[in-house]
Structure formats: C-alpha cells, structure tokens
Design an enzyme around this catalytic site. Structure first.
Site, PDB file in Angstrom:
ATOM      1  N   LYS A 257       0.823  -1.211   0.000  1.00  0.00           N
ATOM      2  CA  LYS A 257       0.000   0.000   0.000  1.00  0.00           C
ATOM      3  C   LYS A 257       0.864   1.271   0.000  1.00  0.00           C
ATOM      4  CE  LYS A 257      -3.373  -2.846  -0.109  1.00  0.00           C
ATOM      5  NZ  LYS A 257      -4.271  -3.345   0.918  1.00  0.00           N
TER       6      LYS A 257
HETATM    7  C1  LIG Z   1      -5.190  -4.480   1.341  1.00  0.00           C
HETATM    8  C2  LIG Z   1      -6.664  -4.371   1.382  1.00  0.00           C
HETATM    9  C3  LIG Z   1      -7.427  -4.630   2.532  1.00  0.00           C
HETATM   10  C4  LIG Z   1      -6.866  -5.289   3.756  1.00  0.00           C
HETATM   11  O1  LIG Z   1      -5.746  -4.753   4.267  1.00  0.00           O
HETATM   12  P1  LIG Z   1      -4.742  -5.644   5.136  1.00  0.00           P
HETATM   13  O2  LIG Z   1      -3.926  -4.612   5.828  1.00  0.00           O
HETATM   14  O3  LIG Z   1      -3.945  -6.494   4.182  1.00  0.00           O
HETATM   15  O4  LIG Z   1      -5.546  -6.466   6.084  1.00  0.00           O
HETATM   16  C5  LIG Z   1      -8.783  -4.349   2.509  1.00  0.00           C
HETATM   17  N1  LIG Z   1      -9.380  -3.885   1.415  1.00  0.00           N
HETATM   18  C6  LIG Z   1      -8.706  -3.656   0.276  1.00  0.00           C
HETATM   19  C7  LIG Z   1      -9.437  -3.109  -0.901  1.00  0.00           C
HETATM   20  C8  LIG Z   1      -7.333  -3.912   0.209  1.00  0.00           C
HETATM   21  O5  LIG Z   1      -6.668  -3.726  -0.934  1.00  0.00           O
END
Ligand SMILES: *Cc1c(COP(=O)(O)O)cnc(C)c1O
Length: 389
Positions: A185
């Site tokens: 991210k």
């Molecule tokens: C990455 C992601 C999540 C979850 O995040 P984590 O930190 O990996 O638990 C939720 N929704 C979307 C759209 C994502 O891309």
C-alpha cells in the site's frame, strides 16, 4: 515451477530514517501500548483532516472494527462492490451480517451508485465503498443515497491514502474510513491499519474493540491509579505495536513523494497505451487526485491479438510480476455456498475480471523498469503474436 519475479507489481520503499525510527523504538521502554501509537494516530488524523484515528493490526481489522463500531450485526445487510479484496466483504460476515454485492462502473471499476441504490432493502444498514486502484469513488452520489436511506457510508480506502476528490482528502469523504499499511500500500508499517472518523462514539467503540472490548486501557488505569477494568463487549486483540507505529509514522513523511512517483509512472504507462491498440487504461474521474496504488489495464483480445491470461503468462515468464485485482468476491466458493451468489449477478465486474491486468507500480521503479514492462507488452501484442480465438 515459477520463474523468478524480478519486477513485482508492488514493493515497499524504506528510507534510512525509517530504519532509524524502528531501531529507536526497539531501545525504548515500550514495544506496544506505548506513546508511538497515539503519535501515529494523531499524525494520520491531522494528515487526512479527521477528528479521530484508531490504529489496528491490519486493514482487515480496521474493516472489522468499523463494522462493530457502527453496530452491524446478524440480520443486517451491507452493500459492498463485487470487485474488491475479499476482506471488504469478509468483515461483514465476521459480524454475522450479509454482504450484498453491487456492480462496478465499466470505465473506472469503482462501485456503481445506481446499482448500490438498486440493491438496498429494508435490512440494509451500510455501504462500504472501495477506492479501487487508488481513486476515490463518486462519494457525492453515494452520500446522497446513504442519506436518503439512513445508511452508514464506510470508505475502504486501503488503496487511496493520499488521494482526494476536489481537494477533499480521502478520510473526509465518508462517515468512516479504513486504511491499510500492508507493504503493497501507499505507506507501510509492516502490517497495520487505521480507522478514521469524525464520530467520537464510533472511535471510542473501535478503541475498545481492538483491546478485547475493555472499557479502559493500561494508561487510563495508571493515570487513575486503579487496576479495575470491565469488558463491555466482545472484542479482539487488534492492537498495533509501537514498532509498527514507529515505521508507519516515519513513512507518512514520504506519502506525497511516494504518490508523486507513482503518478509519474502511471502517466508514462497511459501515454504509451494511447498508441497501443487493445490495451485500455481505466478512466480517471474528473477532479480526482489519484493515489495510483494499482495501475490496471484492460486487455481487448481482439484488438490486442492476445488474451489477458496469455499476456499474464508472457509477462511472468519475463520476470514481471503482473497480477489480477481481483477475482470478483461473489464468485469465491465460500460466498456461493454460504450466500448463494452466482455468475451473472454483477456482469460488469465479472467481465472486467477476465480482462484486467495490474502492471508493476511502486515508488522506487525506474524509468528503465517502466520501459521494460512496456517493451514486453509491445512484443506480446504485435500482430505476429498468436491470434486470440
Ligand atoms: C489491502 C486491502 C485490505 C486489507 O488490508 P490488510 O492490511 O492487508 O488487512 C482491505 N481492502 C482492500 C481493498 C485492500 O486492498
């Protein structure tokens, strides 16, 4: 046997300052429940202009805490887009409620407000919008629908920290916003997530939810000189450690820089695809500041002369870590079995899922890396490539 991926679709960028921040916290008195948690929360809250922020152990935990905080429970329905990461829908199921899948818009792959409106029933309690690939959804339309039907509007902004819609930053576009700090991210804390809102009551509930459902924490007990605490609701250990928060806080300083680097890569890709038949980028909504978490192209097999899955294999063989975001959630066996979902329910998302490909995009990607990706695509889509049926 897979080939070695030399250019992944995503990769974190750590600076010397990040490493020093983590080393510093490791020498401190607090590895968890310490001062860095609140500092990271306050920094994110300030950055997005929200009154409250609650750090949790992942983006998924943030979604779960959000559902609990707004009071989603058995018998409730929550509308989620079909084209998202499974966690967006799973958090609804964690609370004993039912996700209802809405289709996406063909040009942006963002949730379609008209389909959201069609999916509302007397049981609907909330909408979770997903800022797919990093651009904010049409929150103006979604807020209007939510207002008319008295629904809570949640933004799953796992892709869009740093984005904005008409100068209104992500974090202020919905009633409650969840973030992820997974290494793929915009910024990372290793694992981690956060929930931001202007609603003090929801923030307080999320705070209790991440700490077993206790009505106070260690610091509050220390300040009051008491050992007493009560468990009001069933919560979880969804806390984020000071080690994670130190990294997240340090990374936040580079958010704008990271987004700018992603934007430059996206612009280079998009320029090239203007001249390349059969490779269509997603549309960007007017007035949007895109965070470019993903760079998604749609492959038109007739015009490109290559099918998506052929291009996928071709790229992987060259060490390029392309990916598909996402298989539609309602088509996962779990959802079909448990909620009776089936192909045909969200035709735009299903059709897109057969055509989309996520290309590498991350701040440290060089111009040579981008050119290598483009040259590898061009070789596959030349007319001499095997014709798709
Ligand atoms: C990455 C992601 C999540 C979850 O995040 P984590 O930190 O990996 O638990 C939720 N929704 C979307 C759209 C994502 O891309």
């Amino acid at each position: 046997m897979g080939v070695e991926i030399t250019l992944p679709y995503a990769r974190h960028t750590l600076t010397e300052e990040d490493l020093a921040a983590v080393a510093e916290v490791l020498r401190s008195a607090w590895l968890t429940c310490g001062p860095l948690v609140e500092r990271f929360e306050q920094a994110v809250a300030r950055r997005v202009g929200a009154a409250h922020a609650v750090a949790v152990s992942s983006g998924t935990a943030a979604l779960h805490a959000a559902m609990a905080a707004v009071g989603i429970g058995p018998g409730d329905e929550v509308i989620v887009p079909a084209l998202t990461f499974a966690a967006t829908a799973n958090c609804v199921v964690y609370q004993g409620a039912s996700p209802v899948f809405a289709d996406v818009c063909r040009d942006t792959l963002l949730v379609d407000p008209a389909d959201v409106a069609r999916k509302i029933t007397p049981r609907t309690r909330a909408i979770i919008a997903v800022d797919y690939a990093g651009q904010p959804c049409d929150y103006q339309a979604l807020r209007c629908i939510a207002g008319q039907h008295n629904l809570v509007l949640v933004a799953d902004a796992a892709h869009s920290l740093g984005a904005a819609d008409a100068d209104r930053p992500v974090g202020q576009l919905a009633d409650l916003t969840t973030l992820s700090f997974h290494p793929a991210k915009a910024i990372t804390s290793g694992e981690g997530g956060m929930l931001v809102t202007n609603n003090a009551c929801w923030a307080q509930r999320a705070r209790a939810f991440r700490n077993h459902g206790f009505d106070n924490d260690l610091h509050q007990r220390n300040r009051r000189n008491t050992w007493r605490y009560g468990m009001q609701v069933l919560g979880f250990n969804y806390r984020l450690s000071d080690i994670h928060c130190a990294l997240g806080l340090s990374q936040l300083a580079n958010l704008d820089l990271f987004v700018a680097k992603r934007r430059a890569i996206a612009e280079r890709y998009s320029q090239c695809f203007v001249a390349l038949d059969g490779m269509r980028p997603l549309a960007v909504r007017p007035g949007v500041r895109h965070a470019w978490h993903l760079y998604v192209v749609r492959v038109d097999p007739r015009r490109a002369g290559v099918r998506r899955d052929e291009l996928f294999s071709h790229m992987r063989e060259q060490g390029i870590g392309v990916a598909v975001h996402y298989p539609p959630v309602h088509l996962h066996p779990f959802y079909r079995r448990k909620f009776g979902t089936a192909p045909g329910m969200c035709p735009v998302a299903e059709d897109a899922a057969d055509r989309i490909l996520s290309l590498p995009i991350f701040p440290a990607m060089t111009q040579d890396d981008v050119d290598f990706v483009l040259a590898t695509i061009e070789r596959a889509v030349r007319p001499c490539a095997p014709m798709a049926s």
